[in-house]
Write a protein that holds these residues in place. Structure first.
Motif, PDB file in Angstrom:
ATOM      1  N   VAL A  80       0.864  -1.131  -0.001  1.00  0.00           N
ATOM      2  CA  VAL A  80      -0.056  -0.082   0.032  1.00  0.00           C
ATOM      3  C   VAL A  80       1.002   1.210   0.023  1.00  0.00           C
ATOM      4  O   VAL A  80       0.794   2.183  -0.734  1.00  0.00           O
ATOM      5  N   GLN A  81       1.898   1.263   0.998  1.00  0.00           N
ATOM      6  CA  GLN A  81       2.834   2.438   1.016  1.00  0.00           C
ATOM      7  C   GLN A  81       3.537   2.566  -0.324  1.00  0.00           C
ATOM      8  O   GLN A  81       3.691   3.828  -0.925  1.00  0.00           O
ATOM      9  N   ALA A  82       3.838   1.322  -0.968  1.00  0.00           N
ATOM     10  CA  ALA A  82       4.528   1.664  -2.298  1.00  0.00           C
ATOM     11  C   ALA A  82       3.672   2.265  -3.291  1.00  0.00           C
ATOM     12  O   ALA A  82       4.153   2.827  -4.239  1.00  0.00           O
ATOM     13  N   ALA A  83       2.588   1.649  -3.536  1.00  0.00           N
ATOM     14  CA  ALA A  83       1.655   2.397  -4.283  1.00  0.00           C
ATOM     15  C   ALA A  83       1.144   3.441  -4.293  1.00  0.00           C
ATOM     16  O   ALA A  83       1.298   4.531  -5.114  1.00  0.00           O
ATOM     17  N   ASN A  84       1.113   4.118  -3.011  1.00  0.00           N
ATOM     18  CA  ASN A  84       0.738   5.444  -2.604  1.00  0.00           C
ATOM     19  C   ASN A  84       1.902   6.318  -3.076  1.00  0.00           C
ATOM     20  O   ASN A  84       1.907   7.425  -3.540  1.00  0.00           O
ATOM     21  N   ALA A  85       3.085   5.884  -2.583  1.00  0.00           N
ATOM     22  CA  ALA A  85       4.426   6.592  -2.783  1.00  0.00           C
ATOM     23  C   ALA A  85       4.669   6.999  -4.162  1.00  0.00           C
ATOM     24  O   ALA A  85       4.974   8.134  -4.933  1.00  0.00           O
ATOM     25  N   ALA A  86       4.298   5.923  -5.070  1.00  0.00           N
ATOM     26  CA  ALA A  86       4.812   6.035  -6.517  1.00  0.00           C
ATOM     27  C   ALA A  86       3.735   6.808  -7.045  1.00  0.00           C
ATOM     28  O   ALA A  86       4.163   7.677  -8.031  1.00  0.00           O
ATOM     29  N   VAL A  87       2.508   6.603  -6.893  1.00  0.00           N
ATOM     30  CA  VAL A  87       1.615   7.484  -7.459  1.00  0.00           C
ATOM     31  C   VAL A  87       1.546   9.150  -7.195  1.00  0.00           C
ATOM     32  O   VAL A  87       1.604   9.600  -7.883  1.00  0.00           O
ATOM     33  N   PRO A 104      -0.370  -6.356  -6.105  1.00  0.00           N
ATOM     34  CA  PRO A 104      -1.849  -6.621  -6.781  1.00  0.00           C
ATOM     35  C   PRO A 104      -2.323  -5.353  -7.545  1.00  0.00           C
ATOM     36  O   PRO A 104      -2.114  -4.114  -7.141  1.00  0.00           O
ATOM     37  N   THR A 105      -3.025  -5.786  -8.739  1.00  0.00           N
ATOM     38  CA  THR A 105      -3.276  -4.470  -9.652  1.00  0.00           C
ATOM     39  C   THR A 105      -4.438  -3.708  -8.768  1.00  0.00           C
ATOM     40  O   THR A 105      -4.441  -2.480  -8.818  1.00  0.00           O
ATOM     41  N   ALA A 106      -5.180  -4.427  -7.983  1.00  0.00           N
ATOM     42  CA  ALA A 106      -6.147  -3.612  -7.277  1.00  0.00           C
ATOM     43  C   ALA A 106      -5.615  -2.741  -6.344  1.00  0.00           C
ATOM     44  O   ALA A 106      -6.181  -1.478  -6.132  1.00  0.00           O
ATOM     45  N   VAL A 107      -4.419  -2.945  -5.800  1.00  0.00           N
ATOM     46  CA  VAL A 107      -3.806  -2.112  -4.765  1.00  0.00           C
ATOM     47  C   VAL A 107      -3.339  -1.037  -5.504  1.00  0.00           C
ATOM     48  O   VAL A 107      -3.525   0.194  -5.294  1.00  0.00           O
ATOM     49  N   LEU A 108      -2.869  -1.067  -6.523  1.00  0.00           N
ATOM     50  CA  LEU A 108      -2.184  -0.082  -7.291  1.00  0.00           C
ATOM     51  C   LEU A 108      -3.255   1.183  -7.938  1.00  0.00           C
ATOM     52  O   LEU A 108      -3.322   2.028  -7.830  1.00  0.00           O
ATOM     53  N   LEU A 109      -4.497   0.318  -8.500  1.00  0.00           N
ATOM     54  CA  LEU A 109      -5.545   1.113  -9.052  1.00  0.00           C
ATOM     55  C   LEU A 109      -6.182   1.889  -7.999  1.00  0.00           C
ATOM     56  O   LEU A 109      -6.719   3.052  -8.105  1.00  0.00           O
ATOM     57  N   LYS A 110      -6.181   1.467  -6.440  1.00  0.00           N
ATOM     58  CA  LYS A 110      -6.976   2.065  -5.488  1.00  0.00           C
ATOM     59  C   LYS A 110      -6.161   3.464  -5.144  1.00  0.00           C
ATOM     60  O   LYS A 110      -6.850   4.400  -5.036  1.00  0.00           O
ATOM     61  N   ILE A 278       0.229   4.447 -17.385  1.00  0.00           N
ATOM     62  CA  ILE A 278       0.355   3.460 -16.421  1.00  0.00           C
ATOM     63  C   ILE A 278       0.889   2.279 -17.039  1.00  0.00           C
ATOM     64  O   ILE A 278       0.090   1.532 -18.038  1.00  0.00           O
ATOM     65  N   VAL A 279       1.963   1.677 -16.761  1.00  0.00           N
ATOM     66  CA  VAL A 279       2.425   0.329 -17.374  1.00  0.00           C
ATOM     67  C   VAL A 279       2.186  -0.797 -16.182  1.00  0.00           C
ATOM     68  O   VAL A 279       2.302  -0.745 -15.362  1.00  0.00           O
ATOM     69  N   LEU A 280       1.046  -1.630 -16.721  1.00  0.00           N
ATOM     70  CA  LEU A 280       0.443  -2.513 -15.897  1.00  0.00           C
ATOM     71  C   LEU A 280       0.618  -3.886 -16.520  1.00  0.00           C
ATOM     72  O   LEU A 280      -0.326  -4.782 -17.047  1.00  0.00           O
ATOM     73  N   THR A 281       2.054  -4.452 -16.478  1.00  0.00           N
ATOM     74  CA  THR A 281       2.407  -5.741 -17.323  1.00  0.00           C
ATOM     75  C   THR A 281       2.091  -6.903 -16.181  1.00  0.00           C
ATOM     76  O   THR A 281       1.778  -6.704 -15.051  1.00  0.00           O
ATOM     77  N   SER A 282       1.919  -8.084 -16.999  1.00  0.00           N
ATOM     78  CA  SER A 282       1.682  -9.214 -16.274  1.00  0.00           C
ATOM     79  C   SER A 282       2.967  -9.909 -15.981  1.00  0.00           C
ATOM     80  O   SER A 282       3.961  -9.697 -16.799  1.00  0.00           O
ATOM     81  N   ARG A 283       3.092 -10.712 -14.948  1.00  0.00           N
ATOM     82  CA  ARG A 283       4.271 -11.590 -14.918  1.00  0.00           C
ATOM     83  C   ARG A 283       4.565 -12.416 -15.898  1.00  0.00           C
ATOM     84  O   ARG A 283       5.734 -12.915 -16.105  1.00  0.00           O
ATOM     85  N   ALA A 284       3.587 -12.582 -16.668  1.00  0.00           N
ATOM     86  CA  ALA A 284       3.958 -13.719 -17.804  1.00  0.00           C
ATOM     87  C   ALA A 284       4.344 -12.917 -19.087  1.00  0.00           C
ATOM     88  O   ALA A 284       4.770 -13.390 -19.941  1.00  0.00           O
ATOM     89  N   ASP A 285       4.435 -11.502 -19.042  1.00  0.00           N
ATOM     90  CA  ASP A 285       4.864 -10.845 -20.051  1.00  0.00           C
ATOM     91  C   ASP A 285       6.485 -10.885 -20.065  1.00  0.00           C
ATOM     92  O   ASP A 285       6.992 -11.007 -18.942  1.00  0.00           O
TER      93      ASP A 285
END
Length: 304
Positions: A80-87, A104-110, A278-285
C-alpha cells in the motif's frame, strides 16, 4: 514508426529522459525491464520498495544499477505504501510514468483513483496495446483487452479517444478505428453492430475527433484490403484499420493472447485515460514486452 523497436530508438535519441515510478520494484522480472530500459537510454527510474530488499536483489543480479545516476531507491514498507508513494511521485510530477511492480493490480489502482493524490481525469481508464505483427506494415492497436468488462456506447467513445491519443503519440496522425463485430452490417439483434454504427456517426459529427471511425466491421474486413473487397466494402479505409476496438473484454483478451501465442507478435501495452500513462504488465509478459510497454508509455506521456 512501424515497429515497436522504432519507438525505443526514437526515445533513445532524445536528450530529455522521463522518470518512471515503479510501485513495489523488488522483483527480478521488473528489475530486468529496468535494466533493459536503462541500457537503451529510454528512462530513469524511482524504485519504491523496502530498500534493503531492493539492494539485495539488485546487488545479486544487476550490481551495476546500485548507485547508478538513473536509479533512485525510495524506502517504503508494504504494498500500500509503495503504491501510494509511486502515485504521489507522478501526481507532483517528479515522475512522468507509473509502473506496476510486484503488487496486486487492485492495490495500485486504488492509489491511482485516490481523491487526494490520485491520477483521475474524469475519463475512463482503458488498456491500449500496440502489436507488431509479421506481414503488416504498421502497428496494430487493440483496445480494450484488460480493463473494461462490457463497455457501453459512452465508454466505447472514451476508449477510442484514449487509443487515438496513444496512436498519435507514436506518429499515427489520423488513425483508422474499426469497432469490431461478427458481421459488417447493422443487425438490431447484435449490440456490437449498433454501437459500431453509432460510433461512426459520432465521428462524422465531430464527437470523436482526430481519427476516422469505420464500422461495424468484422476482423477480416478491418485488417485485410482483399477481404474487404470480397465483401464489397470499398473506400480509403477499407481493410486498413490502425485501431481495433473490441466489443468486450472476453473478445479482447482472446484476440490479444492469440496474437501473442499463435502469431508470436511483439506487444507493448499501457493503461490510458489517467493523468499519466500506467504500465500494468503481467508476470507472464516477457522483459522485451515490458520494455516496449515502457516505451509506449513514455511516448504517450510526452503529449499529456
Amino acid at each position: 514508426m512501424t515497429t515497436l523497436n522504432d519507438i525505443v530508438k526514437q526515445i533513445s535519441a532524445e536528450t530529455q529522459l522521463n522518470d518512471v515510478a515503479v510501485a513495489a520494484a523488488a522483483d527480478l522480472e521488473v528489475l530486468e525491464a529496468v535494466d533493459m530500459a536503462i541500457s537503451r537510454n529510454i528512462a530513469s527510474f524511482s524504485l519504491f520498495d523496502d530498500e534493503a530488499k531492493l539492494k539485495e536483489m539488485i546487488g545479486a543480479k544487476y550490481p551495476h544499477l546500485l548507485g547508478h545516476p538513473k536509479v533512485k531507491l525510495i524506502h517504503v514498507k508494504g504494498a500500500v505504501q509503495a503504491a501510494n508513494a509511486a502515485v504521489k511521485s507522478v501526481f507532483v510530477k517528479d515522475s512522468n510514468v507509473l509502473m506496476k511492480g510486484h503488487i496486486p493490480t487492485a492495490v495500485l489502482l486504488k492509489a491511482v483513483l485516490n481523491e487526494d493524490f490520485g491520477l483521475r481525469t474524469g475519463n475512463i481508464l482503458s488498456h491500449v496495446a500496440a502489436f507488431e505483427i509479421a506481414g503488416y506494415d504498421r502497428l496494430i492497436f487493440i483496445t480494450d483487452a484488460g480493463m473494461n468488462i462490457e463497455p457501453d456506447l459512452k465508454q466505447k467513445a472514451q476508449i477510442i479517444r484514449n487509443a487515438v491519443q496513444t496512436a498519435r503519440a507514436v506518429g499515427v496522425e489520423t488513425p483508422v478505428v474499426a469497432p469490431l463485430a461478427a458481421v459488417e452490417v447493422v443487425n438490431p439483434a447484435m449490440q456490437a453492430t449498433l454501437d459500431s454504427a453509432a460510433l461512426a456517426a459520432m465521428n462524422r459529427r465531430g464527437q470523436i475527433a482526430d481519427c476516422i471511425v469505420d464500422g461495424p466491421l468484422a476482423l477480416d474486413n478491418a485488417i485485410s484490403v482483399t477481404a474487404a473487397e470480397h465483401k464489397g466494402i470499398t473506400g480509403a479505409t477499407a481493410g486498413k484499420a490502425d485501431i481495433l476496438l473490441v466489443p468486450n473484454i472476453e473478445a479482447g483478451n482472446i484476440l490479444y493472447k492469440s496474437l501473442v501465442y499463435f502469431a508470436k507478435a511483439k506487444v507493448g501495452g499501457i493503461i490510458a485515460g489517467a493523468k499519466a500513462p500506467i504500465v500494468l504488465t503481467s508476470r507472464a509478459d516477457s522483459a522485451e514486452s515490458k520494455l516496449f510497454s515502457l516505451a509506449l508509455a513514455i511516448k504517450t506521456s510526452a503529449i499529456q
